[in-house]
Structure formats: structure tokens, C-alpha cells
Scaffold this motif. Structure first.
Motif, PDB file in Angstrom:
ATOM      1  N   GLY A 274       0.813  -1.214   0.000  1.00  0.00           N
ATOM      2  CA  GLY A 274       0.000   0.000   0.000  1.00  0.00           C
ATOM      3  C   GLY A 274       0.843   1.258   0.000  1.00  0.00           C
ATOM      4  O   GLY A 274       0.570   2.205  -0.744  1.00  0.00           O
ATOM      5  N   LEU A 275       1.887   1.287   0.815  1.00  0.00           N
ATOM      6  CA  LEU A 275       2.783   2.447   0.829  1.00  0.00           C
ATOM      7  C   LEU A 275       3.481   2.614  -0.512  1.00  0.00           C
ATOM      8  O   LEU A 275       3.639   3.734  -1.007  1.00  0.00           O
ATOM      9  N   LEU A 276       3.897   1.507  -1.104  1.00  0.00           N
ATOM     10  CA  LEU A 276       4.549   1.551  -2.409  1.00  0.00           C
ATOM     11  C   LEU A 276       3.607   2.094  -3.483  1.00  0.00           C
ATOM     12  O   LEU A 276       3.996   2.941  -4.290  1.00  0.00           O
ATOM     13  N   PHE A 277       2.364   1.636  -3.484  1.00  0.00           N
ATOM     14  CA  PHE A 277       1.390   2.107  -4.469  1.00  0.00           C
ATOM     15  C   PHE A 277       1.110   3.597  -4.311  1.00  0.00           C
ATOM     16  O   PHE A 277       0.991   4.322  -5.298  1.00  0.00           O
ATOM     17  N   VAL A 278       1.007   4.059  -3.080  1.00  0.00           N
ATOM     18  CA  VAL A 278       0.741   5.479  -2.840  1.00  0.00           C
ATOM     19  C   VAL A 278       1.915   6.328  -3.309  1.00  0.00           C
ATOM     20  O   VAL A 278       1.733   7.350  -3.979  1.00  0.00           O
ATOM     21  N   VAL A 279       3.127   5.909  -2.984  1.00  0.00           N
ATOM     22  CA  VAL A 279       4.312   6.678  -3.380  1.00  0.00           C
ATOM     23  C   VAL A 279       4.455   6.704  -4.900  1.00  0.00           C
ATOM     24  O   VAL A 279       4.726   7.765  -5.488  1.00  0.00           O
ATOM     25  N   ILE A 280       4.247   5.565  -5.553  1.00  0.00           N
ATOM     26  CA  ILE A 280       4.355   5.525  -7.017  1.00  0.00           C
ATOM     27  C   ILE A 280       3.276   6.380  -7.664  1.00  0.00           C
ATOM     28  O   ILE A 280       3.539   7.150  -8.588  1.00  0.00           O
ATOM     29  N   GLY A 281       2.033   6.260  -7.196  1.00  0.00           N
ATOM     30  CA  GLY A 281       0.927   7.012  -7.788  1.00  0.00           C
ATOM     31  C   GLY A 281       1.077   8.510  -7.625  1.00  0.00           C
ATOM     32  O   GLY A 281       0.969   9.274  -8.587  1.00  0.00           O
ATOM     33  N   ILE A 282       1.350   8.948  -6.404  1.00  0.00           N
ATOM     34  CA  ILE A 282       1.492  10.385  -6.159  1.00  0.00           C
ATOM     35  C   ILE A 282       2.762  10.921  -6.813  1.00  0.00           C
ATOM     36  O   ILE A 282       2.787  12.036  -7.328  1.00  0.00           O
ATOM     37  N   GLY A 283       3.819  10.110  -6.819  1.00  0.00           N
ATOM     38  CA  GLY A 283       5.057  10.528  -7.470  1.00  0.00           C
ATOM     39  C   GLY A 283       4.889  10.719  -8.970  1.00  0.00           C
ATOM     40  O   GLY A 283       5.426  11.668  -9.549  1.00  0.00           O
ATOM     41  N   PHE A 284       4.144   9.827  -9.599  1.00  0.00           N
ATOM     42  CA  PHE A 284       3.915   9.977 -11.035  1.00  0.00           C
ATOM     43  C   PHE A 284       3.088  11.215 -11.341  1.00  0.00           C
ATOM     44  O   PHE A 284       3.400  11.968 -12.265  1.00  0.00           O
ATOM     45  N   ILE A 285       2.040  11.422 -10.574  1.00  0.00           N
ATOM     46  CA  ILE A 285       1.194  12.602 -10.798  1.00  0.00           C
ATOM     47  C   ILE A 285       1.985  13.884 -10.550  1.00  0.00           C
ATOM     48  O   ILE A 285       1.910  14.841 -11.331  1.00  0.00           O
ATOM     49  N   GLY A 286       2.767  13.915  -9.471  1.00  0.00           N
ATOM     50  CA  GLY A 286       3.581  15.094  -9.180  1.00  0.00           C
ATOM     51  C   GLY A 286       4.626  15.351 -10.250  1.00  0.00           C
ATOM     52  O   GLY A 286       4.858  16.489 -10.656  1.00  0.00           O
ATOM     53  N   GLY A 287       5.265  14.303 -10.729  1.00  0.00           N
ATOM     54  CA  GLY A 287       6.257  14.448 -11.790  1.00  0.00           C
ATOM     55  C   GLY A 287       5.641  14.911 -13.092  1.00  0.00           C
ATOM     56  O   GLY A 287       6.224  15.717 -13.826  1.00  0.00           O
ATOM     57  N   PHE A 288       4.448  14.413 -13.384  1.00  0.00           N
ATOM     58  CA  PHE A 288       3.738  14.821 -14.593  1.00  0.00           C
ATOM     59  C   PHE A 288       3.415  16.309 -14.547  1.00  0.00           C
ATOM     60  O   PHE A 288       3.642  17.047 -15.519  1.00  0.00           O
ATOM     61  N   LEU A 289       2.907  16.768 -13.406  1.00  0.00           N
ATOM     62  CA  LEU A 289       2.551  18.184 -13.275  1.00  0.00           C
ATOM     63  C   LEU A 289       3.789  19.083 -13.266  1.00  0.00           C
ATOM     64  O   LEU A 289       3.773  20.172 -13.847  1.00  0.00           O
ATOM     65  N   LEU A 290       4.871  18.624 -12.626  1.00  0.00           N
ATOM     66  CA  LEU A 290       6.100  19.396 -12.611  1.00  0.00           C
ATOM     67  C   LEU A 290       6.685  19.535 -14.012  1.00  0.00           C
ATOM     68  O   LEU A 290       7.097  20.624 -14.418  1.00  0.00           O
ATOM     69  N   ARG A 291       6.680  18.460 -14.770  1.00  0.00           N
ATOM     70  CA  ARG A 291       7.197  18.505 -16.140  1.00  0.00           C
ATOM     71  C   ARG A 291       6.356  19.425 -17.022  1.00  0.00           C
ATOM     72  O   ARG A 291       6.872  20.195 -17.826  1.00  0.00           O
ATOM     73  N   ARG A 292       5.037  19.356 -16.834  1.00  0.00           N
ATOM     74  CA  ARG A 292       4.151  20.214 -17.617  1.00  0.00           C
ATOM     75  C   ARG A 292       4.390  21.683 -17.299  1.00  0.00           C
ATOM     76  O   ARG A 292       4.452  22.529 -18.200  1.00  0.00           O
ATOM     77  N   ASP A 293       4.536  22.003 -16.013  1.00  0.00           N
ATOM     78  CA  ASP A 293       4.768  23.392 -15.630  1.00  0.00           C
ATOM     79  C   ASP A 293       6.127  23.895 -16.086  1.00  0.00           C
ATOM     80  O   ASP A 293       6.271  25.059 -16.458  1.00  0.00           O
ATOM     81  N   ARG A 294       7.147  23.036 -16.050  1.00  0.00           N
ATOM     82  CA  ARG A 294       8.461  23.446 -16.557  1.00  0.00           C
ATOM     83  C   ARG A 294       8.430  23.694 -18.055  1.00  0.00           C
ATOM     84  O   ARG A 294       9.072  24.609 -18.551  1.00  0.00           O
TER      85      ARG A 294
END
Length: 72
Positions: free
Chosen positions: A45-65
Motif C-alpha cells: 500500500g505504501l509503495l502504491f501510494v508513493v508511485i501514484g502520487i510521485g507519477f502525478i507530481g512528476g507529470f505536473l512538474l514537467r508540464r509546468d516546466r
């Protein structure tokens, strides 16, 4: 194009929500049939949460950059 971006964010979001469900179930001692132990379920569960939120955060960071919306 927006549909593809929505789907790219939908699947990691579902993964993160499932991870939160696994964490909650392991705190209450309810084990799903595919996990052998409460601690294995908690770790998954911790792994799934970290992967999911990390992907969404990385996607938004890349888009904003790319659109130059971040401060230097």
C-alpha cells in the motif's frame, strides 16, 4: 490530446487510492487474499501510494516546466 493526459493521470490516481485502501485495511487487520501478511499488505500500500502520487507530481512538474510557469 486532453483525453490522453486525463487517462495518464487517472491510472496512477486509481493506484494511489488502492494503496490508501490497503494501508487502511492493514491498520484494521483485514488482509486481502493475495497478501500473505499484514506487513506485506502495508508495504504494498505504501509503495502504491508513493508511485501514484510521485507519477502525478512528476507529470505536473514537467508540464509546468515546459510551459515555463515555475519561478527560477
Amino acid at each position: 490530446m486532453r483525453i490522453i493526459a486525463f487517462l495518464m493521470l487517472l491510472f496512477p490516481g486509481i493506484l494511489a487510492v488502492y494503496g490508501i485502501k490497503l494501508i487502511r485495511d492493514s491498520f484494521f487487520g483485514m488482509i486481502d487474499s493475495i497478501y500473505i501478511n499484514v506487513f506485506v499488505q502495508l508495504f504494498a500500500g505504501l509503495l502504491f501510494v508513493v508511485i501514484g502520487i510521485g507519477f502525478i507530481g512528476g507529470f505536473l512538474l514537467r508540464r509546468d516546466r515546459r510551459k515555463q510557469k515555475l519561478k527560477k
